[in-house]
Design a protein around this motif. Sequence first.
Motif, short mmCIF file in Angstrom:
data_model
loop_
_atom_site.label_atom_id
_atom_site.label_comp_id
_atom_site.label_asym_id
_atom_site.label_seq_id
_atom_site.Cartn_x
_atom_site.Cartn_y
_atom_site.Cartn_z
N PHE A 6 40.07 42.52 56.29
CA PHE A 6 40.68 41.84 56.32
C PHE A 6 40.70 40.40 55.38
O PHE A 6 41.12 40.00 56.37
CB PHE A 6 41.83 42.61 56.56
N LEU A 7 41.25 40.34 54.50
CA LEU A 7 41.47 38.64 54.41
C LEU A 7 42.53 38.69 54.27
O LEU A 7 43.19 36.84 54.09
CB LEU A 7 41.22 38.29 52.76
N SER A 177 32.22 47.01 52.54
CA SER A 177 33.49 47.25 51.65
C SER A 177 33.77 45.90 50.55
O SER A 177 33.11 44.80 51.35
CB SER A 177 35.09 47.39 52.99
N ASP A 178 34.39 45.65 48.98
CA ASP A 178 34.79 44.53 48.30
C ASP A 178 34.94 43.71 49.34
O ASP A 178 34.81 42.11 48.80
CB ASP A 178 35.58 45.45 47.83
N ALA A 179 36.32 44.02 50.78
CA ALA A 179 36.69 42.65 50.92
C ALA A 179 35.23 41.42 51.82
O ALA A 179 35.53 40.54 52.20
CB ALA A 179 37.64 42.70 51.61
N HIS A 181 32.01 41.62 51.36
CA HIS A 181 31.44 41.55 49.98
C HIS A 181 31.31 39.90 49.59
O HIS A 181 30.19 38.58 49.72
CB HIS A 181 30.97 42.25 49.10
N ILE A 182 32.98 40.31 49.72
CA ILE A 182 33.60 38.75 48.93
C ILE A 182 33.20 37.71 50.51
O ILE A 182 33.16 36.47 49.61
CB ILE A 182 35.09 38.80 48.19
N ASN B 150 46.37 48.03 49.35
CA ASN B 150 46.22 46.93 50.19
C ASN B 150 45.69 46.21 50.54
O ASN B 150 45.25 45.17 50.87
CB ASN B 150 47.95 47.08 51.82
N ARG B 151 43.86 46.48 50.08
CA ARG B 151 42.83 45.38 49.88
C ARG B 151 42.41 45.52 48.81
O ARG B 151 42.60 45.61 48.36
CB ARG B 151 42.22 46.41 50.32
N VAL B 152 41.80 43.70 49.44
CA VAL B 152 40.95 43.25 47.64
C VAL B 152 40.22 44.48 46.79
O VAL B 152 39.93 45.40 47.61
CB VAL B 152 40.25 41.72 48.22
N ALA B 153 40.71 44.23 45.67
CA ALA B 153 39.29 45.33 45.07
C ALA B 153 38.43 44.69 44.28
O ALA B 153 38.56 43.41 43.75
CB ALA B 153 39.92 46.42 44.15
N LEU B 154 37.26 44.46 44.34
CA LEU B 154 36.40 43.37 43.83
C LEU B 154 36.23 43.45 42.21
O LEU B 154 36.48 42.43 41.77
CB LEU B 154 34.53 43.57 44.31
N ILE B 182 38.37 31.26 45.48
CA ILE B 182 37.29 32.57 45.93
C ILE B 182 37.35 33.46 44.70
O ILE B 182 36.45 34.26 44.62
CB ILE B 182 38.23 33.05 47.24
N GLN B 186 33.60 34.65 43.39
CA GLN B 186 32.79 35.61 43.57
C GLN B 186 32.80 35.41 41.44
O GLN B 186 31.37 36.17 41.47
CB GLN B 186 33.80 36.61 44.01
N SER B 201 31.81 48.10 42.87
CA SER B 201 32.88 48.11 43.50
C SER B 201 33.02 49.26 44.26
O SER B 201 32.60 50.30 43.47
CB SER B 201 33.50 47.64 42.94
N ASN B 202 33.62 49.25 45.06
CA ASN B 202 34.26 50.38 46.08
C ASN B 202 34.94 51.16 45.30
O ASN B 202 34.10 52.71 45.03
CB ASN B 202 34.93 50.28 47.30
N ARG B 205 32.76 52.86 42.54
CA ARG B 205 31.92 53.97 43.24
C ARG B 205 32.74 55.14 43.55
O ARG B 205 32.79 56.18 43.43
CB ARG B 205 31.14 53.48 44.28
#
Lengths: 249, 249
Positions: A6-7, A177-179, A181-182, B150-154, B182, B186, B201-202, B205
């Motif tokens: 989690f970022l 997970s994308d986070a 990877h980032i 709530n999570r980052v998406a690439l 950031i 990326q 990306s998650n 996929r």
Amino acid sequence: MNVEVFLTGSHVTEEDVEGRTVVVIDVLRASSTIITALANGARAVIPVADMDQAGKIAMNLDPSTYLLGGERDGDRIDGYHLGNSPLEYTPDVVEGKTIILNTTNGTRTIWNARNAEHLIVGGFLNANRVVQFVREAGLDVTIICAGRNNRVALDDALCAGLLLHRLWEGREPEYVSDAAHIALTQYLHDRDRLADALRHSNHARWLIEKGYGADVEYCLQLDALPVLPYYRENRLVLYRERQPSESVG
Amino acid sequence: MNVEVFLTGSHVTEEDVEGRTVVVIDVLRASSTIITALANGARAVIPVADMDQAGKIAMNLDPSTYLLGGERDGDRIDGYHLGNSPLEYTPDVVEGKTIILNTTNGTRTIWNARNAEHLIVGGFLNANRVVQFVREAGLDVTIICAGRNNRVALDDALCAGLLLHRLWEGREPEYVSDAAHIALTQYLHDRDRLADALRHSNHARWLIEKGYGADVEYCLQLDALPVLPYYRENRLVLYRERQPSESVG
């Protein structure tokens, strides 16, 4: 081993941490303060989510046994013994004491993650020790960057990337997970100039402007304090191997 | 021009958007669906935060004038006319219609940002058009990646990085927000293999596994639809230059 990152830490749920090894990262400065206090002989650090909680816990303790530490807007809270500068947490100040620690992002994030199977605190200071623990625990792992006021903090993301790089021994798995990877991408981008990148982060620049530049330099020291803050019964204590009640896995 | 980036959209506050140009990005798929619907002749898209809101708006419209679109868990909501696949929003389906759109991340994020000075929707499909608008508006800009639960998406972060790269014409300013840095890092890391990175990306996929691979390929087309969804009076409409009521700045 499934790895989640989690970022920012503000909205982690119980489901996100349950049954997992959770590493909370708040490089500037709660993680570094906690690591330092315990390395310097504090009996425990009790991380709290807010002022109320800090006051209630203090009321139930013998005043000779604890110190109140913490910050708002970066500075020591009025009436507290200590701020959130790790450099204040010297052996002569903290030895044998319980620290009640109240910070804007870090201790709140630890509180949110308290139902993890294993909950540890990580920073640059103890990075290798964290990786060692995560490997030995063998559980799925969630790395939670505290971030800053609901926003991503580069310093925490870089530390997460460093942990992943070491955990994966430089080989990123095919599906992450994308986070994660980032965070790893950012770390690989900055690894050859890590200290400079960290000094350039929003939080570091803000602390330097406020006169806390020495804290920033201190917190960036890689693997300088190979100790592990481990959460048990509402407090962080030094993790010691081979104690049956503390055994991993 | 101050530039702020949020890597997840769920906790943006009114203060974060007030007086600014705000770009909401949900590449997979709300942004791309909205861009497509408007490009194909829909009268407007009304983005809603939840089922209740969608139902209430529908009740007040003549049934011949609107279509309900949206997804839960990626699939069309029971009883809705359309899902969240941009490929469904063809001219023969959407021309002249108002679309009430209800998606898990994207439309909720638009709703949260509704008090921006200018609120527009961006994706790979209309990236250059977004950059052009942001430049002309001249205001401070906030790019909000909807992210995913709530999570980052690439995919959203890469689109934000692309917009920044174009906005800054390849020269990152000395001081930028950590999240912007950031996202740009990326993008620069992946720019030579952007489509592959996005497919990996998650979210992509997951969509491919669910049978929405054609959507993914569609959404990755860079600058294919140079139109601009612009939010006004609770709905997104095509932004047209030189109309006094729509003038920028």
